[in-house]
Design a protein around this motif. Structure first.
Motif, PDB file in Angstrom:
ATOM      1  N   GLY A   1       5.539   1.730  -0.960  1.00 37.01           N
ATOM      2  CA  GLY A   1       4.098   1.512  -0.966  1.00 37.01           C
ATOM      3  C   GLY A   1       3.292   2.763  -0.671  1.00 37.01           C
ATOM      4  O   GLY A   1       2.180   2.700  -0.156  1.00 37.01           O
TER       5      GLY A   1
ATOM      6  N   GLN B   1       1.440  -6.782 -12.915  1.00 40.86           N
ATOM      7  CA  GLN B   1       1.576  -5.550 -12.154  1.00 40.86           C
ATOM      8  C   GLN B   1       0.588  -4.489 -12.670  1.00 40.86           C
ATOM      9  O   GLN B   1      -0.054  -3.793 -11.889  1.00 40.86           O
TER      10      GLN B   1
ATOM     11  N   ASN C   1       8.598   1.797  -3.953  1.00 40.95           N
ATOM     12  CA  ASN C   1       9.342   0.955  -3.026  1.00 40.95           C
ATOM     13  C   ASN C   1       8.725   0.932  -1.637  1.00 40.95           C
ATOM     14  O   ASN C   1       8.704  -0.098  -0.960  1.00 40.95           O
TER      15      ASN C   1
ATOM     16  N   HIS D   1       7.122  -1.111  -6.885  1.00 37.12           N
ATOM     17  CA  HIS D   1       6.047  -1.424  -5.935  1.00 37.12           C
ATOM     18  C   HIS D   1       5.898  -2.940  -5.784  1.00 37.12           C
ATOM     19  O   HIS D   1       6.067  -3.675  -6.745  1.00 37.12           O
ATOM     20  N   ASP D   2       5.531  -3.373  -4.571  1.00 34.94           N
ATOM     21  CA  ASP D   2       5.395  -4.820  -4.345  1.00 34.94           C
ATOM     22  C   ASP D   2       4.123  -5.396  -4.963  1.00 34.94           C
ATOM     23  O   ASP D   2       3.914  -6.604  -4.934  1.00 34.94           O
ATOM     24  N   GLY D   3       3.255  -4.552  -5.508  1.00 36.79           N
ATOM     25  CA  GLY D   3       2.086  -5.034  -6.234  1.00 36.79           C
ATOM     26  C   GLY D   3       0.816  -5.070  -5.404  1.00 36.79           C
ATOM     27  O   GLY D   3      -0.276  -5.291  -5.930  1.00 36.79           O
ATOM     28  N   ASP D   4       0.951  -4.818  -4.105  1.00 32.85           N
ATOM     29  CA  ASP D   4      -0.228  -4.793  -3.239  1.00 32.85           C
ATOM     30  C   ASP D   4      -0.702  -3.340  -3.149  1.00 32.85           C
ATOM     31  O   ASP D   4      -0.468  -2.649  -2.167  1.00 32.85           O
TER      32      ASP D   4
END
Lengths: 365, 365
Positions: free
Chosen positions: B48, A108, B46, A68-71
């Protein structure tokens, strides 16, 4: 099936969670807790409760967080709706590798936890109970053989909870009547205010505001912490060993920290949010059925001769109705051995010395 | 991890469920589908999407149903709220024993299913996809070695779905333009009305109203069924083998049934409710990547040279907007081999003879 698995399920459903017909129950099942989940399902069917099983796997969490991109989205509606309609949340822990999330960054984790605040609150608003199925992974964490570990775990879990509750009530009374607690031990001299706080007689049942099985501790929500504390019981936190963590408090807040090992993990935890730098819990272990440290907080913090403090979230049950208490996305317990050269005072009176309480035989005030 | 597990997850998430950022996803994980669940979690992170994993274990279901008095609560609120707020429901099947619920009575299953009607509807209202992780239990069911079975499963799953969709569109066009289907084979002469029905080009993607991975069939919702049908492909239903099931229809309803083996299971299914005695589906297999029967309906019904019919619930996507179609708590597929001495007619025109379609080379009208 080992008869003790069925006994465990019965204690969990009846004594701990007080489950009745029509209760909407979520069972969170760890990958190796399947056998306990089957036994719990039988108990729930027997009582006419409604079961939904969720799957709690550190490997899944790791894969998701790493990708996950963390957002993260705030409180996804489907999980929130589930928990808002849940009466009882039973966490049946049991993974295959206690270090399964070791390579997930602290940042994260923090982002994920922070985005799930209402989900966490909704879960804590249920009659939730956390327990574990004794697994090979937990045996390994405890440096024990599997069969040996199972004996250990069931000795801690299958106790006479009513009688332990009566014993613990004596310590609760002392804390409820006190204003200030002082803990003195090697590397530790800490004072905490407990005015107006209500201690929880944590007898492994929601009927006692107690949410762990096993339990066997008395805890409260301290404030205005001053001084230094050393946690000399090593433990694994987020997949890493921490050893001899020292925290220094001023006006309730951690102003300095250090550790012989794992200082970075502590740093990560302290940075979660404002509340992560304050104490959410002072707990005093009273389960003398637990005879050794097994690097599992669920058991370690209940052991007699130990005191623990938690950074982060305080439990509402300890607080006056008009006070919200310390708030945080984390609740991380740290543990100190008080069996030697230690004392616990309430308003200047020693209530425990070297592990023995003042209401126990052999107490030396 | 076998690279094919990751490819399976990617096909499931992208081609099948069309998952995008912000989707609320439930992953129902079978006890031995853990590895696929980890790969899916990575794909979801990946993109979201928001992941909640549930645990789907036949052993838990059995324990619950066996212990319950049978007076099930209607649509428990927590599970219903979860599904009503879910965008995508991914079922990752993979148990340890395909007969795990064999000793649960038909009556108990019926009561349970009937009480969960809105929950089922809510699940079917999501972009749901059912797939399986190839497990040892499924290999055993298929009389295959584990590695051999994995090759079989991935050959069926990892296909060029776009190209298969184009091929299947030809059969869909024939069905959409037809009014009556007739199936003739040994022990079978059955007519079904399909006026105003829309066939589904089941190309393993919600974009095609197709909810299985693998898929590879064209199906519709028949009505006014008349005649007799013999299902000569043996299969395991509810833990029991059924063989050579014969059904006789009058005015759309089963009026007589028999079987060489497992007649009692068929009887149980027919007694579920009114709709269980009517057909919900006529399906025609077109996945020629599936080269043998493996006693798993997810694969068998997609195989080329087969036709299947389902007792029970019809899928909305086949029906005109103003029609609700056959309703039932069950949807049970039964399968017949059409590779020899068989023909399928639409309005008197043969569209498939001995497994070969009229738009394929070698068709003998």
């Amino acid at each position: 099936m080992d008869e003790r698995v069925r006994e465990h399920a019965a204690v969990l459903v009846d004594w701990s969670a007080r489950i009745e017909a029509g209760d909407n129950v979520v069972c969170s099942v760890g990958p190796d807790a399947h056998e306990l989940a089957v036994a719990v399902a039988e108990e729930l069917g027997n009582r006419g409760a409604n079961l939904l099983a969720t799957y709690s796997s550190d490997e899944i969490t790791r894969a998701y967080l790493q990708a996950h991109d963390g957002d993260f989205e705030t409180d996804p509606a489907h999980e929130l709706a589930l928990l808002e309609n849940t009466d009882v949340y039973l966490s049946l822990g049991g993974g295959r590798n206690t270090s399964a999330t070791a390579d997930v960054s602290g940042e994260q984790r923090r982002s994920y936890n922070t985005a799930r605040r209402e989900i966490r609150e909704a879960r804590l608003d249920t009659r939730w109970v956390s327990t574990v199925h004794p697994t090979r992974s937990l045996a390994q964490q405890a440096n024990m053989a599997y069969e040996e570990y199972r004996d250990f775990a069931y000795d801690a879990i299958l106790r006479d909870w009513e009688s332990l509750a009566e014993e613990m009530a004596q310590l609760k009374a002392l804390l409820d009547n006190g204003d200030e607690v002082r803990l003195v031990s090697e590397g530790t001299d800490l004072t905490m205010r407990i005015d107006d706080r209500t201690a929880v007689n944590s007898a492994a049942s929601v009927a006692y505001d107690s949410h762990n099985l096993p339990s066997g501790e008395v805890f409260t929500a301290p404030a205005a912490t001053e001084g230094a504390v050393t946690f000399d019981v090593p433990m694994t936190l987020r997949g890493e060993t921490v050893r001899n963590v020292c925290l220094e408090f001023e006006a309730g807040e951690v102003v300095d920290y250090d550790a012989d090992q794992g200082a970075a993990v502590i740093g990560d935890i302290l940075e979660t949010d404002e509340g992560a730098r304050r104490l959410g819990e002072l707990g005093i272990g009273m389960n003398r059925g637990i005879d050794r440290y097994t690097d599992n907080i669920l058991f370690d913090e209940k052991m007699g001769d130990t005191v623990h403090l938690a950074l982060g979230r305080a439990y509402d049950s300890c607080l006056p109705d008009d006070e919200s208490g310390n708030d945080s996305a984390v609740h991380v317990d740290l543990l100190t051995d008080v069996s030697e050269d230690s004392r616990l005072e309430i308003d200047g009176t020693v209530i425990q010395r070297n592990g023995t309480f003042r209401f126990e035989p052999g107490f030396d005030g």
